[in-house]
Enzyme design. Sequence first.
Site, short mmCIF file in Angstrom:
data_model
loop_
_atom_site.label_atom_id
_atom_site.label_comp_id
_atom_site.label_asym_id
_atom_site.label_seq_id
_atom_site.Cartn_x
_atom_site.Cartn_y
_atom_site.Cartn_z
N ASN A 8 30.53 44.25 44.76
CA ASN A 8 31.30 43.01 44.94
C ASN A 8 32.09 43.16 46.23
O ASN A 8 33.05 43.93 46.28
CB ASN A 8 32.23 42.83 43.72
CG ASN A 8 33.17 41.65 43.89
OD1 ASN A 8 33.02 40.86 44.82
ND2 ASN A 8 34.13 41.54 42.99
N LYS A 10 33.92 40.97 47.59
CA LYS A 10 35.16 40.17 47.57
C LYS A 10 35.28 39.40 48.89
O LYS A 10 34.26 38.97 49.42
CB LYS A 10 36.37 41.07 47.27
CG LYS A 10 36.12 41.92 46.02
CD LYS A 10 37.33 42.68 45.54
CE LYS A 10 36.96 43.49 44.30
NZ LYS A 10 38.11 44.14 43.67
N HIS A 92 35.87 37.13 37.34
CA HIS A 92 36.51 38.34 37.86
C HIS A 92 38.03 38.22 37.67
O HIS A 92 38.57 37.11 37.78
CB HIS A 92 36.15 38.54 39.33
CG HIS A 92 36.56 39.88 39.84
ND1 HIS A 92 37.86 40.18 40.20
CD2 HIS A 92 35.85 41.02 40.01
CE1 HIS A 92 37.92 41.44 40.57
NE2 HIS A 92 36.71 41.98 40.48
N GLU A 94 40.37 38.83 39.56
CA GLU A 94 41.07 38.23 40.71
C GLU A 94 40.97 36.71 40.66
O GLU A 94 41.89 36.01 41.08
CB GLU A 94 40.49 38.81 42.02
CG GLU A 94 40.96 40.26 42.20
CD GLU A 94 40.00 41.16 42.92
OE1 GLU A 94 39.09 40.68 43.61
OE2 GLU A 94 40.15 42.40 42.78
N GLU A 162 36.08 45.60 33.48
CA GLU A 162 36.90 46.02 34.61
C GLU A 162 38.38 46.00 34.22
O GLU A 162 39.01 44.93 34.23
CB GLU A 162 36.69 45.08 35.80
CG GLU A 162 35.26 45.04 36.30
CD GLU A 162 35.17 44.62 37.76
OE1 GLU A 162 34.57 45.36 38.53
OE2 GLU A 162 35.74 43.57 38.12
N GLY A 168 40.81 48.77 42.55
CA GLY A 168 41.39 49.03 43.87
C GLY A 168 42.56 50.01 43.86
O GLY A 168 43.28 50.12 44.83
N SER A 207 37.46 51.19 40.62
CA SER A 207 37.56 52.47 41.33
C SER A 207 36.38 53.40 41.10
O SER A 207 36.54 54.62 41.02
CB SER A 207 38.89 53.18 41.00
OG SER A 207 39.99 52.39 41.42
P1 13P Z 1 37.15 48.61 43.29
O1 13P Z 1 35.83 49.32 43.11
O2 13P Z 1 37.53 48.43 44.71
O3 13P Z 1 38.21 49.20 42.41
O4 13P Z 1 36.92 47.10 42.73
C1 13P Z 1 36.35 46.91 41.50
C2 13P Z 1 36.03 45.48 41.35
O5 13P Z 1 36.91 44.64 41.21
C3 13P Z 1 34.61 45.06 41.39
O6 13P Z 1 34.45 43.74 40.98
#
Ligand code: 13P
Length: 246
Positions: A8, A10, A92, A94, A162, A168, A207
Amino acid sequence: MRKLAAGNWKMNGTSAALAEVKALIGAHPAPPCEMLLCPPATLIAQMARTAKGSALMVGGQDCHPKTSGAHTGDLSAAMLADAGATHVILGHSERRTDHGETDALVKSKAEAALAANLIAIVCIGETEGQRDAGQTLAVIGRQLDGSIPAGATAANLVIAYEPVWAIGTGRTPTLAEIGEVHAFLRARLHALIGAEADGVRILYGGSVKPTNAVEIFAVPHVDGALVGGASLKAADFGAIVAALSV
Ligand code: 13P
C-alpha cells in the site's frame, strides 16, 4: 492457498517511482506468492502498463460505492478496473479516521468492488486504547461483521488485520497476539460465509519489514501481508515477497 504480498503506497509516489516497480518485476519474475502494489490512483494506469506480462498485479486504495454520478474527486470501482486494477483496498484505518468511514460505508464500497469484478481487501484493526482495554476481538469482530460484502467468496475477498497502533510505528503485536486474532478471524469468517472462509486470505499489516516477515508469515492463518512503508522500495518489498515462499 497461494499467499499474497500486497503493498500500500498510500499518498506516496509519482511517475519517477515506477523505476522501483521495474526493479521489483525484474528481480521477481516468478515470485513464490501473489504480488500486488496499490499506488495512488494517479499511477494505476502507468503501473499496470509497466507490469503487463509480469507477475505483478495493481490495485486501488479506495473506491466510491456508486457506479457514476455527481461525486467530485471520487472514483468508481469500474474506473479502477478500467485503469488496470484487479484489487482495491477498502476501509483502511487511515480512511476510517481521515474520512470518517463507517463499517456500513466500507461494506457498500466492497459490494461495488465485487460488482466491478475487483477483489476487495477489507481492512480492520483495533486502536491501542482498545487493545489495552481488552477489546481487540470485540472490535475487530464487529468491524468484520459490518464490513464484509454480500456475496463474499475466497476468490473475491481478502481481509487485512492492521492494528492501528502498529501502522508506521515499527511496533508489532507479539506472534501469539497475531495468531490469536487471525484464528479468531478465520472462525468468524466461517460463521459468516461458511466453507469459503477456508480460502479467504487473511493478511497481517502494520510495520511488516524484511526483518520480521519470516516469523510473522509462519504464524497460522497469516496468509500474507499488507505492507506500507517497506513496499516503496523494491529491495525491501522483494525481500518480503521472498519470505512468503513457505
Ligand atoms: P506500515 O507497513 O508502514 O506500518 O503500514 C501498514 C499499512 O497501513 C498498510 O496498509
